[in-house]
Design a protein around this motif. Structure first.
Motif, short mmCIF file in Angstrom:
data_model
loop_
_atom_site.label_atom_id
_atom_site.label_comp_id
_atom_site.label_asym_id
_atom_site.label_seq_id
_atom_site.Cartn_x
_atom_site.Cartn_y
_atom_site.Cartn_z
N ASN A 5 -14.34 4.96 2.82
CA ASN A 5 -13.12 4.25 2.41
C ASN A 5 -11.92 4.83 3.17
O ASN A 5 -11.76 6.06 3.23
CB ASN A 5 -12.92 4.40 0.90
CG ASN A 5 -11.83 3.48 0.38
OD1 ASN A 5 -10.66 3.67 0.65
ND2 ASN A 5 -12.24 2.48 -0.38
N ILE B 68 -16.77 -0.19 -3.80
CA ILE B 68 -15.47 0.46 -3.68
C ILE B 68 -15.64 1.93 -3.34
O ILE B 68 -15.00 2.45 -2.42
CB ILE B 68 -14.67 0.32 -4.99
CG1 ILE B 68 -14.39 -1.16 -5.30
CG2 ILE B 68 -13.35 1.09 -4.91
CD1 ILE B 68 -13.71 -1.38 -6.62
N THR C 131 -9.31 0.55 -3.87
CA THR C 131 -9.51 -0.90 -3.96
C THR C 131 -8.61 -1.66 -3.01
O THR C 131 -9.02 -2.69 -2.46
CB THR C 131 -9.27 -1.37 -5.41
OG1 THR C 131 -10.12 -0.64 -6.31
CG2 THR C 131 -9.57 -2.86 -5.56
N THR C 132 -7.40 -1.19 -2.79
CA THR C 132 -6.46 -1.91 -1.93
C THR C 132 -6.93 -1.98 -0.48
O THR C 132 -6.44 -2.82 0.28
CB THR C 132 -5.08 -1.23 -1.97
OG1 THR C 132 -5.21 0.15 -1.59
CG2 THR C 132 -4.47 -1.31 -3.35
N HIS C 133 -7.86 -1.12 -0.09
CA HIS C 133 -8.34 -1.13 1.29
C HIS C 133 -9.53 -2.08 1.49
O HIS C 133 -9.99 -2.24 2.63
CB HIS C 133 -8.75 0.29 1.72
CG HIS C 133 -7.57 1.20 1.94
ND1 HIS C 133 -6.83 1.19 3.09
CD2 HIS C 133 -7.01 2.14 1.14
CE1 HIS C 133 -5.86 2.09 3.02
NE2 HIS C 133 -5.95 2.68 1.84
N LEU C 134 -10.01 -2.67 0.41
CA LEU C 134 -11.07 -3.65 0.56
C LEU C 134 -10.53 -4.95 1.14
O LEU C 134 -9.35 -5.27 0.96
CB LEU C 134 -11.72 -3.93 -0.80
CG LEU C 134 -12.63 -2.85 -1.39
CD1 LEU C 134 -13.03 -3.25 -2.81
CD2 LEU C 134 -13.87 -2.67 -0.53
N SER D 107 -15.60 -7.15 -6.30
CA SER D 107 -16.31 -5.96 -5.83
C SER D 107 -16.82 -5.14 -7.01
O SER D 107 -16.22 -5.11 -8.08
CB SER D 107 -15.39 -5.11 -4.96
OG SER D 107 -14.25 -4.72 -5.70
N GLN E 241 -11.85 -7.88 -3.16
CA GLN E 241 -11.15 -7.07 -4.15
C GLN E 241 -11.40 -7.53 -5.57
O GLN E 241 -11.52 -6.73 -6.49
CB GLN E 241 -9.64 -7.08 -3.85
CG GLN E 241 -9.27 -6.35 -2.59
CD GLN E 241 -7.76 -6.27 -2.40
OE1 GLN E 241 -6.99 -6.68 -3.27
NE2 GLN E 241 -7.34 -5.75 -1.26
N ARG F 196 0.84 -1.21 0.00
CA ARG F 196 0.00 0.00 0.00
C ARG F 196 0.87 1.25 0.00
O ARG F 196 0.76 2.13 0.86
CB ARG F 196 -0.92 0.01 1.21
CG ARG F 196 -2.03 -1.02 1.16
CD ARG F 196 -2.93 -0.93 2.38
NE ARG F 196 -3.98 -1.93 2.33
CZ ARG F 196 -4.85 -2.16 3.31
NH1 ARG F 196 -4.77 -1.41 4.42
NH2 ARG F 196 -5.76 -3.09 3.21
N PRO G 229 -9.48 -8.79 1.28
CA PRO G 229 -8.95 -9.57 0.13
C PRO G 229 -10.03 -10.34 -0.62
O PRO G 229 -9.96 -10.46 -1.85
CB PRO G 229 -7.94 -10.50 0.79
CG PRO G 229 -7.54 -9.80 2.05
CD PRO G 229 -8.75 -9.07 2.52
#
Length: 382
Positions: A269, A264, A248-251, A259, A256, A73, A253
């Motif tokens: 977020n 998103i 998206t990286t904070h969703l 989704s 991702q 991240r 795993p």
């Protein structure tokens, strides 16, 4: 007249006490942001702009390059010139092999040559820790010696004055480190000297700088001095692609890959909250880093939105008094002021999906701050 003389005397003393090093740092870190301004050399242009009260300056923006890394991240900066620009002009990023400024290559060079031409922050920290350790040992010895002297005086019927007791116990204001701790930087280098001699090949810089998503988006969107590309890609990412990728990286795993855009693009977020928080304090001229004594506290405008959220937001639950008292005490000891920063998340019912596709949604957010200071009766008698 006296104030002028006092300022001059203070200026002379500052030049004696590291004034030269301070002046060098003022030149190196003179710019608060990567963008700079240059003077216009054309006399006609300077005169024409001066008539209208406009400063004859030209905006210069560096074109730094970074690589998007979803695993850590962060955005990686590998070019040494870009790293130097981003660090010296605003202290952006952190070396992945260093405490703050990317100094791995300098440290390795110092280790190989056994001569610290440029002292790094890691070496300064090692020296300070050795000095604190020696001071604690000397103070413990002084306390033991004072206790032994008091017992001896009691047995002999003597009276020891307070001045004699203070003379036995070292004070932090007057204590000076011994030569052994003054040379701890050299010892810090020598402990790796044997391993460095085994490899005489030229040093290769193995370190890269890591930008947080908030720093990277600020440099890309607000300052337009950073381009970001995906790994093994030639073309840089567009701003909408960066906007979606960072969120998206904070969703979780498992969400991702499956989704939808609706899941998103939510106002809660973590990327949006962190960036709004970061941009707010950067606009005030602050340098926001991890370990900063400002706590981001998200607050839902509509409490029902928290039930449908796929994110687990930090500090969203109420703090305990034990936690608050502990962190406030620690900040007081390190001479920092604790700031609770409440970021209000707008309700889903009044934020459209179109607004969430761009930074225009930040107009819906708000922030309020509460400063907490530890009450010390001896210092706050009034």
């Amino acid at each position: 007249m006296s104030s002028v003389n006092q300022s001059q005397s203070r200026g002379n003393s500052s030049q004696k006490k590291g004034g030269r090093k301070r002046n060098e740092n003022n030149v190196i870190y003179a710019n608060p942001l990567p963008i700079t301004f240059s003077r216009v050399e054309n006399r006609f242009t300077v005169t024409a702009l001066g008539i209208f009260g406009i400063s004859p300056a030209r905006l210069l923006k560096p074109q730094c390059k970074g690589t998007f890394d979803p695993i850590t991240r962060s955005v990686w900066i590998t070019d040494p010139k870009d790293r130097a620009i981003l660090w010296r002009r605003g202290f952006f990023g952190k070396g992945n092999l260093s405490r703050s400024e990317p100094s791995w290559l300098v440290r390795q060079t110092n280790i190989r040559t056994a001569v610290g031409r440029q002292t790094t922050s890691e070496e300064v920290t090692a020296k300070r820790r050795a000095e604190r350790k020696q001071f604690k040992l000397d103070r413990a010895r002084g306390i033991a010696a004072a206790a032994a002297e008091a017992e001896s005086a009691f047995a002999e019927g003597r009276i020891i004055s307070a001045e004699e007791t203070k003379a036995l116990i070292p004070s932090a204001a007057t204590w000076k480190p011994s030569p052994s701790t003054q040379n701890v930087t050299l010892s810090f280098l020598e402990q790796y000297q044997g391993a460095a001699d085994l490899d005489a090949e030229p040093l290769e810089d193995m370190e890269h700088m890591q930008l947080t998503f908030s720093e990277a988006f600020f440099l890309t969107w607000a300052l337009d001095c950073l381009s970001i590309r995906r790994p093994n890609a030639l073309e840089p990412m567009t701003l909408p692609e960066i906007w979606i990728a960072f969120q998206t990286t904070h969703l979780p795993p498992h969400l991702q890959a499956y989704s939808s855009q609706e899941s998103i693009l939510r106002p809660d977020n973590p990327f949006l909250l962190n960036y709004f928080f970061f941009h707010h304090y950067r606009s005030l001229g602050w340098v926001v880093k991890n370990g900063f004594a400002v706590v981001l506290i998200p607050v839902y405008e509509d409490a029902r939105d928290a039930e449908s959220s796929p994110f687990s937001l930090s500090n969203s639950e109420p703090f305990t008094w034990q936690w608050l008292s502990t962190i406030n005490r620690v900040n007081s000891q390190v001479q920092k002021t604790l700031v609770l920063s409440y970021v209000t998340i707008p309700a889903l019912s009044r934020v459209s999906l179109t607004e969430l596709t761009s930074p225009a949604c930040f107009e819906r957010y708000s922030i309020r701050e509460i400063i907490i200071r530890r009450f010390v009766p001896a210092r706050m008698r009034d």
